[in-house]
Design an enzyme around this catalytic site. Structure first.
Site, PDB file in Angstrom:
ATOM      1  N   GLU A  52      26.186  -1.183  20.682  1.00 13.02           N
ATOM      2  CA  GLU A  52      27.105  -1.073  19.559  1.00 13.02           C
ATOM      3  C   GLU A  52      28.103   0.044  19.847  1.00 13.02           C
ATOM      4  O   GLU A  52      27.717   1.130  20.275  1.00 13.02           O
ATOM      5  CB  GLU A  52      26.364  -0.709  18.277  1.00 13.02           C
ATOM      6  CG  GLU A  52      25.316  -1.689  17.828  1.00 13.02           C
ATOM      7  CD  GLU A  52      24.556  -1.165  16.618  1.00 13.02           C
ATOM      8  OE1 GLU A  52      24.982  -0.133  16.049  1.00 13.02           O
ATOM      9  OE2 GLU A  52      23.539  -1.781  16.260  1.00 13.02           O
ATOM     10  N   HIS A  57      15.021   0.239  14.555  1.00 11.63           N
ATOM     11  CA  HIS A  57      14.674  -1.181  14.486  1.00 11.63           C
ATOM     12  C   HIS A  57      13.205  -1.433  14.810  1.00 11.63           C
ATOM     13  O   HIS A  57      12.891  -2.135  15.767  1.00 11.63           O
ATOM     14  CB  HIS A  57      15.534  -1.982  15.468  1.00 11.63           C
ATOM     15  CG  HIS A  57      16.998  -1.872  15.259  1.00 11.63           C
ATOM     16  ND1 HIS A  57      17.919  -2.072  16.274  1.00 11.63           N
ATOM     17  CD2 HIS A  57      17.721  -1.610  14.150  1.00 11.63           C
ATOM     18  CE1 HIS A  57      19.138  -1.922  15.807  1.00 11.63           C
ATOM     19  NE2 HIS A  57      19.053  -1.634  14.517  1.00 11.63           N
ATOM     20  N   ASN A  66      20.490  -6.461  16.596  1.00 14.28           N
ATOM     21  CA  ASN A  66      20.048  -5.887  15.319  1.00 14.28           C
ATOM     22  C   ASN A  66      19.200  -6.932  14.608  1.00 14.28           C
ATOM     23  O   ASN A  66      19.605  -8.082  14.473  1.00 14.28           O
ATOM     24  CB  ASN A  66      21.255  -5.515  14.469  1.00 14.28           C
ATOM     25  CG  ASN A  66      22.210  -4.596  15.197  1.00 14.28           C
ATOM     26  OD1 ASN A  66      22.768  -4.981  16.217  1.00 14.28           O
ATOM     27  ND2 ASN A  66      22.408  -3.409  14.682  1.00 14.28           N
TER      28      ASN A  66
END
Length: 546
Positions: free
Chosen positions: A401, A486, A524
């Site tokens: 990201e 995560h 994600n």
């Protein structure tokens, strides 16, 4: 500090009821929800009573739990949701529900007396500070080898994540959930999840000129000059509202440094989507500041659920015992896994199988920053909502990201959160001596993630003649290898459960959250958690609740 100056709690929100089969316009109400604050989406309701008997009890209000509650309610089932965190519906003394990233306060962290920001240092100075102990929105939960960041409150992780709503590449899906029919997921459940979450994409033309995404355009330039694929990433932010923020016609939220500790306006968290629809059925009640401590078979059928009610400093103020016909574990990968290994080891649910607690991973998360040249400024105004990434998954095992550094000053820095193919998996076990669950993760297990992320950033640095930043994580470090945003696994699908989340050994007990996904989603994970929950609850309603 008086309680009157602190956020309160009280569930229930209003929206229109959706329909389970719709995948296109399931969220008519959510068209407006991007700029509805949580305060407008909630009102008071009595928490669950001691001695209550309920048809379905859902532990947790994150993605899986919210899907389960909505679909059960639409099927005519009364649902009680139990949430350890607060219902974030009351402004603090500054008139806002959530503080900005650069100004953490008592609302920011879960029962800590000192903040623990993922980016701990800036320009050589530590940025963490002492705060009053409070049931804040972000839990930095420390285990022996890793800190796991988790959302605390009604809406779970949707309150604190960047909202990057990514569906895995079809080619990668078999490695994520090998026992699940990919055709069904991509034809039905991913579209349903994306619609239910209100996923959208930044306007590319606006992106190319917006000051607040200069950091992302610099990331694009550097990636492409080094031969990497760069891509826009979908998100659950209201992009029309973002444009209004940039134009100065709406109250700033993402452009005011709000995300890590909540977002006051433009983000569509579960509070405005699945939970709003669930509450609108009139069949779902949420009990905030309640923590499930035990689940065991009840003598007359169903399950006895022991619950502690806590106050905003974490003290138990009441204990309750309720009976539920069915229990859905949706406390997040860590919360569900810790509870299940405790219940097995202490004899409350001894028939759980030996897969409980296993298969846990951190989605290969690793962070780093790069120092750019003076001719590559990344902008002093940066949106807290990332909308792009660098893809080297197939060749190097990493997706990065392009993340913001919303400091309010020019940093000449590019910042990244990488998701990698880290193969290491840990296990939760119950420690009877401490009365807590231990996790076997070792910090050294992050080395594969670092090596995979380096396949991107070493090449960019070489091409651009730039270096890594060493002032962001303390200790002259390049990589933040001690955290994850995560967490996944711990009650893996088709191992600890059957192929639809039914726990082996007990009828009427289900796992329906990220604990089902074995350690890595390749992106994600919250869209995959949502889609899997949609798949599983549809099957459970059709076969178990007839």
């Amino acid at each position: 500090m008086s309680d009157k100056a602190l956020p309160g709690n009280g569930p229930r929100g209003i929206s229109r009821r959706g329909f389970i089969g719709r995948t296109g316009s399931i969220l008519g109400a959510v068209a407006l929800a991007g700029h509805i604050t949580p305060a407008r989406a909630a009102s008071a309701a009595a928490p669950i009573a001691d001695g209550a008997r309920v048809p379905a009890l859902v532990i947790g209000t994150g993605y899986g739990g919210s899907v389960a509650a909505l679909r059960l309610a639409q099927a005519g089932v009364d649902v009680q949701m139990i949430e350890m965190g607060m219902n974030w519906d009351t402004p603090g003394s500054d008139g806002k529900i959530f503080p900005k990233v650069t100004s953490p306060d008592y609302r920011s962290f879960w029962l800590r007396t000192r903040t623990k920001a993922p980016l701990s240092n800036f320009l050589g100075f530590p940025i963490d500070k002492d705060v009053p102990k409070y049931t804040g929105i972000l839990d930095a939960e420390d285990f022996a080898g890793i800190t796991v960041y988790q959302g605390r409150g009604v809406g779970g992780g949707s309150l604190v994540n960047g909202g990057m709503a990514v569906t895995p590449k079809r080619a990668n899906f078999a490695a994520v959930l090998p026992s699940v029919d990919a055709d069904e997921m991509y034809a039905t459940y991913y579209p349903r999840a994306n619609a239910g979450l209100g996923v959208g994409m930044v306007d590319p033309a606006w992106f190319d000129t917006a000051d607040c995404y200069q950091f992302s355009r610099v990331g694009r330039k550097h990636a492409q000059r080094s031969g990497f694929a760069w891509t826009f990433v979908p998100d659950v932010y209201d992009w029309d509202y973002m444009k209004q923020e940039a134009a100065g016609t709406a109250t700033k939220s993402a452009l005011a440094g709000e995300i890590l500790y909540g977002n006051n306006h433009g983000k569509k968290s579960l509070v405005q989507t699945y939970l709003a629809q669930a509450r609108a059925t009139g069949k779902v009640t949420v009990s905030a500041l309640h923590k499930v401590t035990s689940v065991s078979p009840a003598a007359g059928g169903g399950y006895t659920v022991a619950i502690d009610q806590i106050n905003t400093t974490g003290d138990t103020v009441a204990t309750k015992s309720v009976t539920a016909d069915r229990v859905f574990f949706a406390a997040g990968s860590v919360g569900t896994s810790k509870l299940l290994v405790k219940l097995k080891a202490t004899g409350a649910l001894p028939n759980l199988n030996d897969e409980v607690g296993k298969g846990w991973g951190e989605n290969g998360n690793v962070m780093c920053g790069r120092a750019n040249h003076l001719w590559d400024p990344t902008g002093k105004l940066q949106s807290t909502i990332p909308c792009s990434g660098i893809d080297n998954w197939d060749a190097g095992g990493a997706f990065a990201e392009v993340a913001p550094l919303p400091t309010g000053i020019e940093t000449y820095a590019s910042f990244y959160l990488s998701i990698t193919k880290n193969p290491n998996r840990a296990e939760f076990t119950w420690n009877a001596a401490t009365g807590a669950a231990d996790l076997s993760w070792q910090t050294a297990w992050k080395q594969p993630s670092i090596s995979m992320a380096k396949t991107i950033f070493d090449k960019i640095n070489s091409k651009e003649g730039t270096i890594y930043r060493t002032d962001l994580f303390g200790g002259n470090k390049i990589w933040n290898d001690t955290l994850t945003y995560h967490p996944l696994g711990g009650a893996v699908l088709d191992k600890a459960t059957d192929n639809y989340g039914r726990l082996h050994g007990y009828t009427g007990l289900y796992v329906i959250d990220g604990a089902l996904i074995p350690g890595n989603a390749s992106v994600n994970p919250f869209v995959t958690i949502t889609a899997l929950a949609e798949r599983n609850i549809e099957k459970i309603i059709a076969t178990d609740l007839r």
